[in-house]
Design a protein around this motif. Structure first.
Motif, PDB file in Angstrom:
ATOM      1  N   VAL A   1     -17.016  15.542   5.873  1.00 10.45           N
ATOM      2  CA  VAL A   1     -17.151  16.999   5.865  1.00 10.45           C
ATOM      3  C   VAL A   1     -17.232  17.484   4.416  1.00 10.45           C
ATOM      4  CG1 VAL A   1     -16.011  19.175   6.476  1.00 10.45           C
ATOM      5  CG2 VAL A   1     -15.931  17.247   8.055  1.00 10.45           C
ATOM      6  N   GLU A   2     -16.389  16.904   3.568  1.00 14.38           N
ATOM      7  CA  GLU A   2     -16.399  17.317   2.166  1.00 14.38           C
ATOM      8  C   GLU A   2     -17.751  16.998   1.507  1.00 14.38           C
ATOM      9  OE1 GLU A   2     -14.501  15.344  -1.023  1.00 14.38           O
ATOM     10  OE2 GLU A   2     -13.483  17.160  -1.704  1.00 14.38           O
TER      11      GLU A   2
ATOM     12  N   LEU B   1      -9.850  22.056   3.580  1.00 13.45           N
ATOM     13  CA  LEU B   1     -10.015  20.605   3.420  1.00 13.45           C
ATOM     14  C   LEU B   1      -9.149  20.044   2.299  1.00 13.45           C
ATOM     15  CD1 LEU B   1     -13.791  19.661   3.548  1.00 13.45           C
ATOM     16  CD2 LEU B   1     -11.988  18.832   5.055  1.00 13.45           C
TER      17      LEU B   1
ATOM     18  N   PHE C   1     -23.169  31.891   1.288  1.00 14.84           N
ATOM     19  CA  PHE C   1     -22.408  30.642   1.270  1.00 14.84           C
ATOM     20  C   PHE C   1     -20.942  30.841   0.877  1.00 14.84           C
ATOM     21  CE2 PHE C   1     -26.821  29.215   0.882  1.00 14.84           C
ATOM     22  CZ  PHE C   1     -26.847  28.356   1.964  1.00 14.84           C
ATOM     23  N   ALA C   2     -20.604  32.050   0.437  1.00 13.16           N
ATOM     24  CA  ALA C   2     -19.237  32.283  -0.043  1.00 13.16           C
ATOM     25  C   ALA C   2     -18.150  31.841   0.953  1.00 13.16           C
ATOM     26  CB  ALA C   2     -19.062  33.739  -0.445  1.00 13.16           C
TER      27      ALA C   2
ATOM     28  N   TRP D   1      -6.847  11.418   2.893  1.00 11.07           N
ATOM     29  CA  TRP D   1      -7.978  10.509   3.052  1.00 11.07           C
ATOM     30  C   TRP D   1      -8.211   9.704   1.781  1.00 11.07           C
ATOM     31  CZ3 TRP D   1     -10.336  15.654   2.855  1.00 11.07           C
ATOM     32  CH2 TRP D   1     -11.238  15.834   1.821  1.00 11.07           C
TER      33      TRP D   1
ATOM     34  N   HIS E   1     -22.742  19.775  -1.164  1.00  4.62           N
ATOM     35  CA  HIS E   1     -24.134  20.169  -1.368  1.00  4.62           C
ATOM     36  C   HIS E   1     -24.269  21.687  -1.582  1.00  4.62           C
ATOM     37  CE1 HIS E   1     -28.457  20.148  -0.863  1.00  4.62           C
ATOM     38  NE2 HIS E   1     -28.335  21.096   0.034  1.00  4.62           N
ATOM     39  N   TYR E   2     -23.380  22.464  -0.957  1.00  2.00           N
ATOM     40  CA  TYR E   2     -23.496  23.926  -0.997  1.00  2.00           C
ATOM     41  C   TYR E   2     -22.598  24.571  -2.046  1.00  2.00           C
ATOM     42  CZ  TYR E   2     -26.325  23.409   3.093  1.00  2.00           C
ATOM     43  OH  TYR E   2     -27.330  23.034   3.943  1.00  2.00           O
ATOM     44  N   ARG E   3     -21.778  23.741  -2.725  1.00  2.00           N
ATOM     45  CA  ARG E   3     -20.797  24.321  -3.640  1.00  2.00           C
ATOM     46  C   ARG E   3     -21.462  25.181  -4.715  1.00  2.00           C
ATOM     47  NH1 ARG E   3     -17.164  20.120  -5.789  1.00  2.00           N
ATOM     48  NH2 ARG E   3     -16.217  20.288  -3.733  1.00  2.00           N
TER      49      ARG E   3
ATOM     50  N   GLN F   1     -22.378  32.586  -6.274  1.00  2.00           N
ATOM     51  CA  GLN F   1     -22.091  33.900  -5.681  1.00  2.00           C
ATOM     52  C   GLN F   1     -20.769  34.464  -6.188  1.00  2.00           C
ATOM     53  OE1 GLN F   1     -23.085  32.836  -1.316  1.00  2.00           O
ATOM     54  NE2 GLN F   1     -22.865  35.038  -1.323  1.00  2.00           N
ATOM     55  N   LEU F   2     -19.732  33.599  -6.261  1.00  2.00           N
ATOM     56  CA  LEU F   2     -18.411  34.067  -6.699  1.00  2.00           C
ATOM     57  C   LEU F   2     -18.444  34.463  -8.176  1.00  2.00           C
ATOM     58  CD1 LEU F   2     -16.112  31.504  -4.790  1.00  2.00           C
ATOM     59  CD2 LEU F   2     -16.522  33.901  -4.204  1.00  2.00           C
TER      60      LEU F   2
ATOM     61  N   TRP G   1     -20.625  16.919   2.944  1.00  2.00           N
ATOM     62  CA  TRP G   1     -21.591  17.916   3.418  1.00  2.00           C
ATOM     63  C   TRP G   1     -21.414  19.226   2.638  1.00  2.00           C
ATOM     64  CZ3 TRP G   1     -21.421  22.788   5.456  1.00  2.00           C
ATOM     65  CH2 TRP G   1     -22.623  23.280   5.981  1.00  2.00           C
ATOM     66  N   LEU G   2     -20.154  19.635   2.476  1.00  2.00           N
ATOM     67  CA  LEU G   2     -19.854  20.895   1.777  1.00  2.00           C
ATOM     68  C   LEU G   2     -20.291  20.868   0.321  1.00  2.00           C
ATOM     69  CD1 LEU G   2     -16.234  22.072   2.600  1.00  2.00           C
ATOM     70  CD2 LEU G   2     -18.348  23.310   3.039  1.00  2.00           C
TER      71      LEU G   2
ATOM     72  N   PHE H   1     -23.984  26.951  -4.584  1.00  2.00           N
ATOM     73  CA  PHE H   1     -24.406  28.265  -4.080  1.00  2.00           C
ATOM     74  C   PHE H   1     -23.241  29.240  -4.061  1.00  2.00           C
ATOM     75  CE2 PHE H   1     -27.479  25.368  -2.011  1.00  2.00           C
ATOM     76  CZ  PHE H   1     -28.643  25.903  -2.533  1.00  2.00           C
ATOM     77  N   TRP H   2     -22.094  28.790  -3.471  1.00  2.00           N
ATOM     78  CA  TRP H   2     -20.992  29.757  -3.382  1.00  2.00           C
ATOM     79  C   TRP H   2     -20.341  29.969  -4.739  1.00  2.00           C
ATOM     80  CZ3 TRP H   2     -19.047  25.188  -0.688  1.00  2.00           C
ATOM     81  CH2 TRP H   2     -17.884  24.643  -1.212  1.00  2.00           C
TER      82      TRP H   2
ATOM     83  N   HIS I   1     -13.639  13.175   4.741  1.00  2.00           N
ATOM     84  CA  HIS I   1     -14.421  12.866   3.557  1.00  2.00           C
ATOM     85  C   HIS I   1     -15.907  13.219   3.807  1.00  2.00           C
ATOM     86  CE1 HIS I   1     -15.652  10.627   0.047  1.00  2.00           C
ATOM     87  NE2 HIS I   1     -16.501   9.928   0.777  1.00  2.00           N
TER      88      HIS I   1
END
Lengths: 110, 110
Positions: free
Chosen positions: A81-82, B85, B75-76, B92, A87-89, A95-96, A84-85, A91-92, A79
């Protein structure tokens, strides 16, 4: 907020395919270290070292019953790790989306 | 489906607080290695080594212009980490829901 130390331990634990495979195996059901070692064709000490890395990240709990080491998975730390990720969603995803637009435009002008 | 190699490189790259801090810094805007080194009080070679680990995971793109190394984030690939995950989320979430029920029951019987 997760500590840097916690995230270091988690990402480090996940950064080896054998440890991810051990987690995948444990997600089906708890197992002894001996049972875990079998499909990997690894020595018990080698598997035990990987388990120790997972334990330090709190992804596995080991209980010792005489000479038998029982391992149970603990997925709750993922949870972190998710989070942390997350925050960057944006951005990617940006990009996508740009890539999809580019591909659509290229297809139109072809 | 992401390859094991790709996930190994990604998790390894994310498994150090300095590399996560470099990514956070780059998420604001691209920077040269010299600019990246400044707030970390690290030598240029040390920062450059961390950048190389991020490059191998394709999280940073470096372009060299004479003696100036420009770094841009990418970031992709984090999308791949999220996909990995996702498979474990139900585990979790199940654990956290059980914990919430336990806490609610404990509060009621107190």
């Amino acid at each position: 907020m997760a500590s840097s130390k916690q995230l270091d331990l988690l990402f480090h634990a996940l950064g080896h395919r054998t440890r991810r495979a051990l987690l995948a195996r444990l997600s089906r059901r708890p197992a002894t270290v001996t049972e875990l070692a079998r499909p990997f064709a690894m020595s018990l000490p080698a598997v035990s070292r990987h388990i120790r890395v997972l334990e330090r990240a709190r992804l596995v709990r080991r209980t010792v019953d005489g000479r038998v080491h029982h391992c149970a998975p603990n997925f709750a730390p993922l949870h972190t790790v998710e989070a942390w990720l997350r925050h960057y969603r944006r951005f990617w995803e940006g990009q996508l989306a740009a890539l999809a637009r580019y591909t659509a435009n290229a297809a139109e002008s072809a």
